[in-house]
Write a protein that holds these residues in place. Structure first.
Motif, PDB file in Angstrom:
ATOM      1  N   UNK A 138      -4.531   5.613  -9.755  1.00  0.00           N
ATOM      2  CA  UNK A 138      -3.576   4.592 -10.120  1.00  0.00           C
ATOM      3  C   UNK A 138      -3.338   3.694  -8.917  1.00  0.00           C
ATOM      4  N   UNK A 139      -3.157   2.423  -9.188  1.00  0.00           N
ATOM      5  CA  UNK A 139      -2.876   1.465  -8.116  1.00  0.00           C
ATOM      6  C   UNK A 139      -1.447   0.963  -8.276  1.00  0.00           C
ATOM      7  N   UNK A 140      -0.719   1.002  -7.177  1.00  0.00           N
ATOM      8  CA  UNK A 140       0.657   0.537  -7.137  1.00  0.00           C
ATOM      9  C   UNK A 140       0.790  -0.435  -5.983  1.00  0.00           C
ATOM     10  N   UNK A 141       1.735  -1.337  -6.070  1.00  0.00           N
ATOM     11  CA  UNK A 141       1.934  -2.277  -4.971  1.00  0.00           C
ATOM     12  C   UNK A 141       3.331  -2.862  -5.031  1.00  0.00           C
ATOM     13  N   UNK A 142       3.778  -3.331  -3.873  1.00  0.00           N
ATOM     14  CA  UNK A 142       5.090  -3.970  -3.802  1.00  0.00           C
ATOM     15  C   UNK A 142       5.020  -5.331  -4.511  1.00  0.00           C
ATOM     16  N   UNK A 143       6.146  -5.992  -4.605  1.00  0.00           N
ATOM     17  CA  UNK A 143       6.225  -7.254  -5.344  1.00  0.00           C
ATOM     18  C   UNK A 143       5.258  -8.315  -4.834  1.00  0.00           C
TER      19      UNK A 143
END
Length: 113
Positions: free
Chosen positions: A1-6
């Protein structure tokens, strides 16, 4: 899974957790995070040119990592020398529809910590 800040300055790649944790302690309740827990070698983190900012308090056992640009709390990590190193990823950083597929465990940190 890829997550990132705004602003996508901090990017994280991890396997989908079996569950995430919602804690009601004094800091987690303010961050409204959903934590997925990993060993450090199970997480790939990329920090962009804007950098990161860490916040630690109390017993200084963990450091909360924020994007220096947009301010999002992306993860926390145990400090060096911790007997059980871990990284907790904030799963509020993913698409809401994916987040609904992951069960949430509620932890009463307010009473236990």
């Amino acid at each position: 899974m890829k997550l990132y800040c705004h602003c996508e300055n901090i990017k994280v790649e991890v396997a989908k957790p079996e569950q995430v944790t919602s804690c009601n302690c004094s800091i987690c309740s303010r961050y409204q995070a959903l934590w997925g827990y990993y060993k450090p070698d199970e997480v790939e983190i990329s920090i962009g040119s804007a950098g990161e900012k860490c916040y630690s308090w109390g017993d200084n056992e963990i450091a909360f990592v924020h994007c220096k640009n947009c301010g999002c709390v992306v993860y926390y990590r145990t400090v060096a020398g911790s007997p059980e190193p871990r990284v907790a990823i904030n799963f509020r950083m993913i698409d809401e529809t994916i987040a609904k597929e992951i069960p949430i465990c509620f932890f009463n940190g307010k009473e236990l910590l």
